[in-house]
Design an enzyme around this catalytic site. Structure first.
Site, short mmCIF file in Angstrom:
data_model
loop_
_atom_site.label_atom_id
_atom_site.label_comp_id
_atom_site.label_asym_id
_atom_site.label_seq_id
_atom_site.Cartn_x
_atom_site.Cartn_y
_atom_site.Cartn_z
N CYS A 134 89.65 61.31 5.57
CA CYS A 134 90.23 62.94 5.77
C CYS A 134 92.15 62.09 5.85
O CYS A 134 92.73 61.75 6.61
CB CYS A 134 90.29 63.85 7.31
SG CYS A 134 91.60 65.57 6.78
N CYS A 137 94.36 64.04 8.01
CA CYS A 137 93.90 64.07 9.50
C CYS A 137 94.63 62.31 9.60
O CYS A 137 95.53 62.04 10.73
CB CYS A 137 92.51 63.97 10.02
SG CYS A 137 91.50 65.14 9.45
N ASP A 138 94.65 61.30 9.15
CA ASP A 138 94.77 59.49 9.02
C ASP A 138 95.55 59.38 8.25
O ASP A 138 95.98 57.94 8.62
CB ASP A 138 93.70 59.27 8.93
CG ASP A 138 92.21 59.36 9.89
OD1 ASP A 138 92.38 60.61 10.72
OD2 ASP A 138 90.95 59.33 9.09
#
Lengths: 322, 322
Positions: A134, A137-138
């Site tokens: 992701c 997300c990251d």
């Protein structure tokens, strides 16, 4: 035979949130966890983008908080795996691995989805330590670092482009010599100065450095079978997701394996709601899943209130007529 | 003149979440707070149903966390109030009370809604100490207590019925001698043993006990003008919400004062998104607002990526044709 008000299937953020809301509404929900408590979040090393935690927190810690909160208001949690549902009769029937057979007036499905894995050495061990599924997300963790993206579809290119905002270099490794992605995404990716493509190539392994995080990948050319190492601190794998929806196949309206919901989390069967990634192929965030779990729970409350006045068949007929 | 990537209007959970996501995506968002930082949450004494906080937390503390998190990733926050927007030209124009005029490629509207007040003595002082505008949020605090509900529409009866799950008695006070609510809701409420109606009556004041929380209300019969006190530990006021949408009147598609969005938070103007209660007359939870703020932010990212390849007019024409 006892008939439950509501059975929640799955224990990710959507499921636990549905438990919190339905238990606070005094519905005494039963939550069946499935095999992995917490779902994908439990496998996430650090979550920085769930609102309310300015310093971030480890995924397993968030799962524990969600579970504790749901239990505090009376959610009953069973460590059991649903093997069969019958949504054609009402009350619905839910059967489990532990041999239980439940009847329930309503169901909230939050079984989630699982990112497809490369199934190569290093992948599992280094997830959350450089391996990610992701970019939203990251990506932020990889400022000024070199990362590898695996995949050749729209989502691989979209996430790869997103990563150029952070990374100093994004190498997209694709097993074929052309991209499945749409023309516009191909054009954007090919023109981006930070992106380099390596064609006809797969990852043979992901390798840790001395700090226990990703340091390099071993590439394998599928035509020549030649192996070589490429330094990288991040590996983003975008080869698709597998929604955990086999249970509902042939019973609920589905598309590409995902349950079809309307804007307020209703499926096509009255009394059956879905929330989280089992019905969301697009956003896939903890924040969106808790929002969806909340909606599913509140709509379940309304459905159960309606069921106090009407027979199920009447509600079904009204929905079919609407 | 500088053109902003994205201006976020409003500082409730939807706005700060949009700030968190757009700043983590390196978009350097500008958030204009409005007059009340945190919106309705800032006025909430204790929040038990925001997932992730098993012990609950005070509303102002949650607001501070949301703000800190948004700022951590680079959201620029201005304590300013938007007085005018022009969404008919692109870049859009945003003007403020402090005399600023901004140009921006995209806008996320999260100006929220405000519950309508009775405007009687005790109401403001006792909000969060027995006075509430949300049964889903606060009903759980009133187990085995007597509560008063004010209103005669569907939402008053629906929330009143919801409160019968907790309260020992629910007295619905209505200023007329008949209910505006739908037939089915009237029937359910009139048949419920825990609900009593007091007709032709308004609240003259809400009165605190020695513990500083609500202890009684003073009722006034509108026909006889007679006053009397009724003991109650909770007062739930459901006389409607006022969406904070005047700014957008005539510029965005709206319905009953709320901005119309699609499922992924797009308004009818490309590049303008809305999240939270300004576009949600139904769920109104912190959890749903953060979900919507996340969606609006991620869709803003996609819009801005598209704008790197295309002129705004092309995107607009495509949307009109779709």
């Amino acid at each position: 035979m006892t008939v439950e008000n509501v059975i929640i299937i799955g224990s990710g953020p959507a499921g636990f949130t549905a438990g919190l809301y339905t238990s606070r509404a005094q519905l005494k929900p039963l939550l069946l966890t499935g095999n992995e408590i917490g779902g994908q979040v439990a496998l996430t090393y650090e979550i920085e983008n769930y609102p309310g935690f300015p310093d971030g927190l480890p995924g397993p810690e968030l799962v524990e908080k969600l579970q504790t909160q749901a239990e505090r208001f009376g959610t009953r949690i069973e460590y059991d795996y649903v093997t069969e549902v019958d949504l054609q009769q009402h009350p619905f029937v839910v059967r489990t691995q532990n041999g239980q057979e439940y009847r329930t007036k309503s169901v909230i499905v939050s079984t989630g989805a699982t990112p497809r894995k490369l199934q190569i050495p290093g992948e599992l061990e280094l997830t959350g330590r450089g391996v990610s599924y992701c970019a939203t997300c990251d990506g932020f963790f990889f400022r000024n670092k070199e990362v590898v993206v695996v995949g050749g579809g729209d989502s691989a290119l979209e996430e790869g482009l997103f990563l150029t905002r952070f990374a100093s270099k994004v190498t997209i490794v694709h097993r074929r010599d052309e991209l499945r992605a749409s023309k516009i995404m191909r054009k954007r990716a090919l023109e981006n100065e930070k992106i380099e493509f390596i064609w006809d190539t797969v990852l043979a392994s992901i390798n840790a450095g001395e700090n226990g995080a990703v340091a390099s990948v071993t590439l394998k050319n599928v035509k020549t079978e030649e192996l070589r190492d490429l330094p990288a601190e991040g590996v983003f794998i975008f080869i698709g997701h597998k929604p955990n929806g086999e249970l509902f196949s042939g019973q609920l309206a589905m598309q590409d394996g995902y349950i079809v919901t309307n804007r307020t989390m209703h499926t096509n069967i009255p009394g059956v709601f879905a929330a989280g990634e089992i019905q969301d192929n697009h956003f896939r965030q903890v924040a969106t899943s808790v929002g969806q779990g909340t909606m599913a729970a509140m709509e379940t409350e309304r459905f159960l209130a309606e069921l106090e006045d009407k027979r199920y068949e009447e509600i079904k007929a009204e929905m079919a007529g609407a």
